[in-house]
Design a protein around this motif. Structure first.
Motif, short mmCIF file in Angstrom:
data_model
loop_
_atom_site.label_atom_id
_atom_site.label_comp_id
_atom_site.label_asym_id
_atom_site.label_seq_id
_atom_site.Cartn_x
_atom_site.Cartn_y
_atom_site.Cartn_z
N MET A 1 12.87 -1.97 23.50
CA MET A 1 13.45 -0.67 23.70
C MET A 1 14.40 -0.67 24.89
SD MET A 1 13.06 2.52 22.61
CE MET A 1 13.44 4.12 23.15
N PHE A 2 13.98 -1.33 25.98
CA PHE A 2 14.82 -1.38 27.17
C PHE A 2 16.14 -2.08 26.89
CE2 PHE A 2 16.15 -3.55 31.09
CZ PHE A 2 16.37 -2.44 31.88
N GLY A 3 16.08 -3.20 26.18
CA GLY A 3 17.29 -3.93 25.85
C GLY A 3 18.23 -3.13 24.97
N ALA A 4 17.67 -2.37 24.04
CA ALA A 4 18.50 -1.54 23.17
C ALA A 4 19.19 -0.43 23.96
CB ALA A 4 17.64 -0.93 22.06
N ILE A 5 18.49 0.15 24.92
CA ILE A 5 19.09 1.19 25.75
C ILE A 5 20.20 0.62 26.63
CG2 ILE A 5 18.64 2.80 27.64
CD1 ILE A 5 15.87 3.25 26.35
N VAL A 6 19.95 -0.55 27.22
CA VAL A 6 20.97 -1.19 28.05
C VAL A 6 22.20 -1.52 27.21
CG1 VAL A 6 21.51 -3.28 29.36
CG2 VAL A 6 19.35 -2.09 29.76
N ALA A 7 22.00 -2.06 26.02
CA ALA A 7 23.12 -2.39 25.15
C ALA A 7 23.89 -1.13 24.74
CB ALA A 7 22.63 -3.12 23.91
N TRP A 8 23.20 -0.05 24.46
CA TRP A 8 23.85 1.19 24.08
C TRP A 8 24.71 1.73 25.22
CZ3 TRP A 8 22.85 6.38 25.67
CH2 TRP A 8 23.51 7.33 24.92
N ILE A 9 24.15 1.72 26.45
CA ILE A 9 24.90 2.20 27.62
C ILE A 9 26.09 1.29 27.88
CG2 ILE A 9 24.79 2.52 30.12
CD1 ILE A 9 21.87 3.45 29.69
N TRP A 10 25.87 -0.01 27.81
CA TRP A 10 26.95 -0.98 28.05
C TRP A 10 28.09 -0.76 27.05
CZ3 TRP A 10 26.22 -6.99 27.48
CH2 TRP A 10 27.37 -7.65 27.93
N ARG A 11 27.72 -0.57 25.79
CA ARG A 11 28.75 -0.39 24.76
C ARG A 11 29.52 0.91 24.97
NH1 ARG A 11 28.23 -1.51 18.37
NH2 ARG A 11 30.39 -1.13 17.93
N LYS A 12 28.86 1.96 25.40
CA LYS A 12 29.54 3.24 25.67
C LYS A 12 30.41 3.15 26.92
CE LYS A 12 27.78 5.88 22.48
NZ LYS A 12 28.56 6.45 21.44
N TRP A 13 29.95 2.39 27.92
CA TRP A 13 30.63 2.32 29.20
C TRP A 13 31.83 1.39 29.17
CZ3 TRP A 13 29.75 -1.61 33.29
CH2 TRP A 13 30.39 -1.28 34.47
N LYS A 14 31.68 0.21 28.58
CA LYS A 14 32.72 -0.82 28.63
C LYS A 14 32.76 -1.55 27.28
CE LYS A 14 35.05 -2.79 32.11
NZ LYS A 14 36.25 -2.29 32.69
N VAL A 15 33.44 -0.96 26.31
CA VAL A 15 33.46 -1.48 24.95
C VAL A 15 34.04 -2.89 24.89
CG1 VAL A 15 34.34 -1.11 22.61
CG2 VAL A 15 33.56 0.82 23.97
N SER A 16 35.12 -3.13 25.62
CA SER A 16 35.79 -4.43 25.52
C SER A 16 34.90 -5.57 26.01
CB SER A 16 37.10 -4.42 26.31
OG SER A 16 36.84 -4.17 27.68
N SER A 17 34.18 -5.38 27.12
CA SER A 17 33.32 -6.46 27.60
C SER A 17 32.08 -6.61 26.73
CB SER A 17 32.92 -6.23 29.06
OG SER A 17 32.00 -5.17 29.18
N PHE A 18 31.59 -5.49 26.16
CA PHE A 18 30.45 -5.60 25.25
C PHE A 18 30.82 -6.39 24.02
CE2 PHE A 18 27.87 -4.17 21.68
CZ PHE A 18 26.60 -4.41 22.17
N ASP A 19 31.99 -6.11 23.45
CA ASP A 19 32.44 -6.85 22.26
C ASP A 19 32.60 -8.34 22.55
OD1 ASP A 19 32.43 -4.60 20.70
OD2 ASP A 19 34.58 -4.20 20.93
N LEU A 20 33.00 -8.66 23.77
CA LEU A 20 33.22 -10.05 24.13
C LEU A 20 31.93 -10.77 24.50
CD1 LEU A 20 35.43 -12.17 24.54
CD2 LEU A 20 35.64 -11.37 26.90
N TYR A 21 31.04 -10.12 25.25
CA TYR A 21 29.86 -10.80 25.81
C TYR A 21 28.52 -10.30 25.27
CZ TYR A 21 33.21 -12.31 29.33
OH TYR A 21 34.28 -12.85 29.98
N GLY A 22 28.48 -9.20 24.59
CA GLY A 22 27.21 -8.59 24.19
C GLY A 22 26.31 -9.51 23.38
N TYR A 23 26.85 -10.12 22.35
CA TYR A 23 26.02 -10.97 21.50
C TYR A 23 25.64 -12.27 22.19
CZ TYR A 23 27.13 -7.61 17.92
OH TYR A 23 27.24 -6.44 17.21
N ALA A 24 26.52 -12.78 23.03
CA ALA A 24 26.19 -14.00 23.78
C ALA A 24 25.07 -13.74 24.78
CB ALA A 24 27.43 -14.52 24.50
#
Length: 64
Positions: A1-24
């Motif tokens: 749950m914590f990881g999903a919340i962090v990923a959701w916030i990261w994606r809302k906050w900085k889409v370009s870096s999430f798209d680049l680094y999120g899955y890695a």
């Protein structure tokens, strides 16, 4: 749950870096957890794991 919340916030906050680094980053956490399991198994087999040499600090009523 914590990881999903962090990923959701990261994606809302900085889409370009999430798209680049999120899955890695997620793959790195999964691999790290797997390696931690291997290390834990080796320590258990060697007889030096936490249940043998550990303490009951922070355990409820001194029992874990």
């Amino acid at each position: 749950m914590f990881g999903a919340i962090v990923a959701w916030i990261w994606r809302k906050w900085k889409v370009s870096s999430f798209d680049l680094y999120g899955y890695a980053v997620a793959a790195g956490f999964i691999a790290g957890e797997g390696l931690g399991g291997v290390v834990g198994a080796v320590l258990q087999i060697a007889g030096v794991s936490g249940d043998v040499l550990g303490t009951t600090v922070a355990c409820p009523a001194g029992y874990c």
